[in-house]
Design a protein around this motif. Structure first.
Motif, PDB file in Angstrom:
ATOM      1  N   HIS A  53      -4.461 -54.470  66.763  1.00  0.00           N
ATOM      2  CA  HIS A  53      -4.892 -54.113  68.114  1.00  0.00           C
ATOM      3  C   HIS A  53      -6.150 -54.909  68.453  1.00  0.00           C
ATOM      4  N   THR A  54      -6.154 -55.539  69.632  1.00  0.00           N
ATOM      5  CA  THR A  54      -7.276 -56.356  70.043  1.00  0.00           C
ATOM      6  C   THR A  54      -7.667 -56.023  71.472  1.00  0.00           C
ATOM      7  N   LEU A  55      -8.972 -55.951  71.713  1.00  0.00           N
ATOM      8  CA  LEU A  55      -9.514 -55.745  73.042  1.00  0.00           C
ATOM      9  C   LEU A  55     -10.686 -56.715  73.187  1.00  0.00           C
ATOM     10  N   ILE A  56     -10.569 -57.650  74.111  1.00  0.00           N
ATOM     11  CA  ILE A  56     -11.640 -58.608  74.372  1.00  0.00           C
ATOM     12  C   ILE A  56     -11.994 -58.502  75.851  1.00  0.00           C
ATOM     13  N   GLY A  57     -13.231 -58.209  76.114  1.00  0.00           N
ATOM     14  CA  GLY A  57     -13.673 -58.089  77.497  1.00  0.00           C
ATOM     15  C   GLY A  57     -14.897 -58.936  77.741  1.00  0.00           C
ATOM     16  N   GLY A  58     -15.143 -59.205  79.006  1.00  0.00           N
ATOM     17  CA  GLY A  58     -16.373 -59.898  79.331  1.00  0.00           C
ATOM     18  C   GLY A  58     -16.239 -60.892  80.457  1.00  0.00           C
ATOM     19  N   ASP A  59     -17.267 -61.720  80.555  1.00  0.00           N
ATOM     20  CA  ASP A  59     -17.360 -62.743  81.580  1.00  0.00           C
ATOM     21  C   ASP A  59     -16.877 -64.055  80.966  1.00  0.00           C
ATOM     22  N   PHE A  60     -15.665 -64.450  81.332  1.00  0.00           N
ATOM     23  CA  PHE A  60     -15.047 -65.645  80.774  1.00  0.00           C
ATOM     24  C   PHE A  60     -15.486 -66.916  81.501  1.00  0.00           C
ATOM     25  N   ASN A  61     -16.141 -66.756  82.637  1.00  0.00           N
ATOM     26  CA  ASN A  61     -16.652 -67.879  83.427  1.00  0.00           C
ATOM     27  C   ASN A  61     -15.579 -68.907  83.763  1.00  0.00           C
ATOM     28  N   LEU A  62     -14.349 -68.474  83.869  1.00  0.00           N
ATOM     29  CA  LEU A  62     -13.256 -69.294  84.396  1.00  0.00           C
ATOM     30  C   LEU A  62     -12.196 -68.362  84.949  1.00  0.00           C
ATOM     31  N   TYR A  63     -11.336 -68.891  85.760  1.00  0.00           N
ATOM     32  CA  TYR A  63     -10.263 -68.090  86.346  1.00  0.00           C
ATOM     33  C   TYR A  63      -8.960 -68.454  85.642  1.00  0.00           C
ATOM     34  N   LEU A  64      -8.092 -67.472  85.470  1.00  0.00           N
ATOM     35  CA  LEU A  64      -6.834 -67.692  84.760  1.00  0.00           C
ATOM     36  C   LEU A  64      -5.718 -68.168  85.680  1.00  0.00           C
ATOM     37  N   THR A 120      -9.815 -54.790  66.786  1.00  0.00           N
ATOM     38  CA  THR A 120     -10.809 -55.829  67.016  1.00  0.00           C
ATOM     39  C   THR A 120     -11.329 -55.680  68.433  1.00  0.00           C
ATOM     40  N   ILE A 121     -12.643 -55.604  68.550  1.00  0.00           N
ATOM     41  CA  ILE A 121     -13.290 -55.509  69.855  1.00  0.00           C
ATOM     42  C   ILE A 121     -14.167 -56.742  70.025  1.00  0.00           C
ATOM     43  N   GLY A 122     -14.002 -57.421  71.134  1.00  0.00           N
ATOM     44  CA  GLY A 122     -14.813 -58.596  71.416  1.00  0.00           C
ATOM     45  C   GLY A 122     -15.484 -58.485  72.763  1.00  0.00           C
ATOM     46  N   ASN A 123     -16.721 -58.924  72.828  1.00  0.00           N
ATOM     47  CA  ASN A 123     -17.476 -58.976  74.073  1.00  0.00           C
ATOM     48  C   ASN A 123     -17.931 -60.419  74.236  1.00  0.00           C
ATOM     49  N   VAL A 124     -17.535 -61.054  75.334  1.00  0.00           N
ATOM     50  CA  VAL A 124     -17.843 -62.471  75.511  1.00  0.00           C
ATOM     51  C   VAL A 124     -18.595 -62.727  76.814  1.00  0.00           C
ATOM     52  N   TYR A 125     -19.472 -63.700  76.730  1.00  0.00           N
ATOM     53  CA  TYR A 125     -20.123 -64.268  77.902  1.00  0.00           C
ATOM     54  C   TYR A 125     -20.063 -65.778  77.705  1.00  0.00           C
ATOM     55  N   ALA A 126     -19.022 -66.376  78.253  1.00  0.00           N
ATOM     56  CA  ALA A 126     -18.745 -67.792  78.024  1.00  0.00           C
ATOM     57  C   ALA A 126     -19.733 -68.680  78.764  1.00  0.00           C
ATOM     58  N   PRO A 127     -19.971 -69.867  78.224  1.00  0.00           N
ATOM     59  CA  PRO A 127     -20.780 -70.848  78.963  1.00  0.00           C
ATOM     60  C   PRO A 127     -20.077 -71.209  80.268  1.00  0.00           C
ATOM     61  N   ASN A 128     -20.815 -71.774  81.211  1.00  0.00           N
ATOM     62  CA  ASN A 128     -20.171 -72.134  82.474  1.00  0.00           C
ATOM     63  C   ASN A 128     -20.007 -73.633  82.660  1.00  0.00           C
ATOM     64  N   ASP A 129     -20.333 -74.429  81.627  1.00  0.00           N
ATOM     65  CA  ASP A 129     -20.099 -75.866  81.730  1.00  0.00           C
ATOM     66  C   ASP A 129     -18.803 -76.213  80.994  1.00  0.00           C
ATOM     67  N   ASP A 130     -18.097 -77.206  81.501  1.00  0.00           N
ATOM     68  CA  ASP A 130     -16.767 -77.537  80.991  1.00  0.00           C
ATOM     69  C   ASP A 130     -16.736 -77.782  79.483  1.00  0.00           C
ATOM     70  N   ARG A 131     -17.571 -78.660  78.977  1.00  0.00           N
ATOM     71  CA  ARG A 131     -17.558 -79.002  77.554  1.00  0.00           C
ATOM     72  C   ARG A 131     -17.961 -77.802  76.694  1.00  0.00           C
ATOM     73  N   GLY A 132     -18.961 -77.055  77.159  1.00  0.00           N
ATOM     74  CA  GLY A 132     -19.392 -75.857  76.441  1.00  0.00           C
ATOM     75  C   GLY A 132     -18.280 -74.829  76.338  1.00  0.00           C
ATOM     76  N   GLN A 133     -17.518 -74.675  77.425  1.00  0.00           N
ATOM     77  CA  GLN A 133     -16.405 -73.728  77.414  1.00  0.00           C
ATOM     78  C   GLN A 133     -15.317 -74.157  76.433  1.00  0.00           C
ATOM     79  N   GLU A 134     -14.983 -75.427  76.436  1.00  0.00           N
ATOM     80  CA  GLU A 134     -13.934 -75.917  75.530  1.00  0.00           C
ATOM     81  C   GLU A 134     -14.288 -75.596  74.085  1.00  0.00           C
TER      82      GLU A 134
END
Length: 191
Positions: A117-128, A85-99
């Motif tokens: 096997h999973t690989l997800i990459g991208g801009d998560f717009n939050l810090y872990l 599984t390959i995922g490419n994400v560009y998450a919203p940057n507002d709190d409710r949108g991210q949830e």
């Protein structure tokens, strides 16, 4: 951009914030010289794309899903007998949108994309990790962060850059404000 991406000789390239429209597809595929999977945003925001290298002939795309807002592409591929599984994400940057985004993404990955096997990459717009992935500013978005951490735990994923650099402070988003604020918002999560 496509010439630059070809320098790396990688099998796939994940692009975020493409600001692409359906009208761009033909020209971009011509310029890249091979397959591109798109999830369009608008010409002013969002958009993600997965570029497949032309030398990647042993890959069969089994399933693909694109969100209508240009926020993710998920695809399941068969690569030399292994389901990935390959995922490419560009998450919203507002709190409710991210949830809502991360709850939906996690649900899709658990129900429709169950490869070993999973690989997800991208801009998560939050810090872990607040102490390692953020400099300055105020903490925020606890609920979205909890959803991402639940997804990581339940799917047995790892932030591979952090695993290889356990104490390194490196940032992918610097803000030009005083005092300075910086965050690592871009990730590779892999099984």
């Amino acid at each position: 951009l496509f010439q630059y991406c070809q320098l790396f000789k990688t099998d796939i390239v994940l692009l975020q914030e493409t600001h692409s429209k359906i009208d761009d597809e033909k020209l971009w595929k011509q310029e890249w010289g091979n397959e591109i999977m798109f999830s369009h945003g608008t010409n002013h925001s969002a958009g993600v794309a997965i570029l497949k290298n032309k030398n990647m002939t042993d890959v069969n795309i089994k399933n693909i899903e694109c969100d209508k807002k240009g926020r993710y592409i998920l695809m399941e591929v068969d690569m030399t007998g292994s389901n990935i599984t390959i995922g490419n994400v560009y998450a919203p940057n507002d709190d409710r949108g991210q949830e809502m985004f991360y709850a939906h993404l996690h649900q899709l990955l658990q129900t429709k994309y169950t490869s070993s096997h999973t690989l997800i990459g991208g801009d998560f717009n939050l810090y872990l990790n607040h102490s390692l992935d953020k400099k300055g500013g105020i903490p925020r978005n606890r609920l979205a962060l909890d959803k991402v951490k639940d997804m990581i735990f339940q799917m047995n994923l790892v932030d591979i850059w952090r695993k290889m650099n356990p104490n390194k402070k490196k940032y992918t988003w610097p803000a030009r404000v005083n005092p300075p604020v910086a965050c690592r918002l871009d990730y590779w999560l892999i099984s």
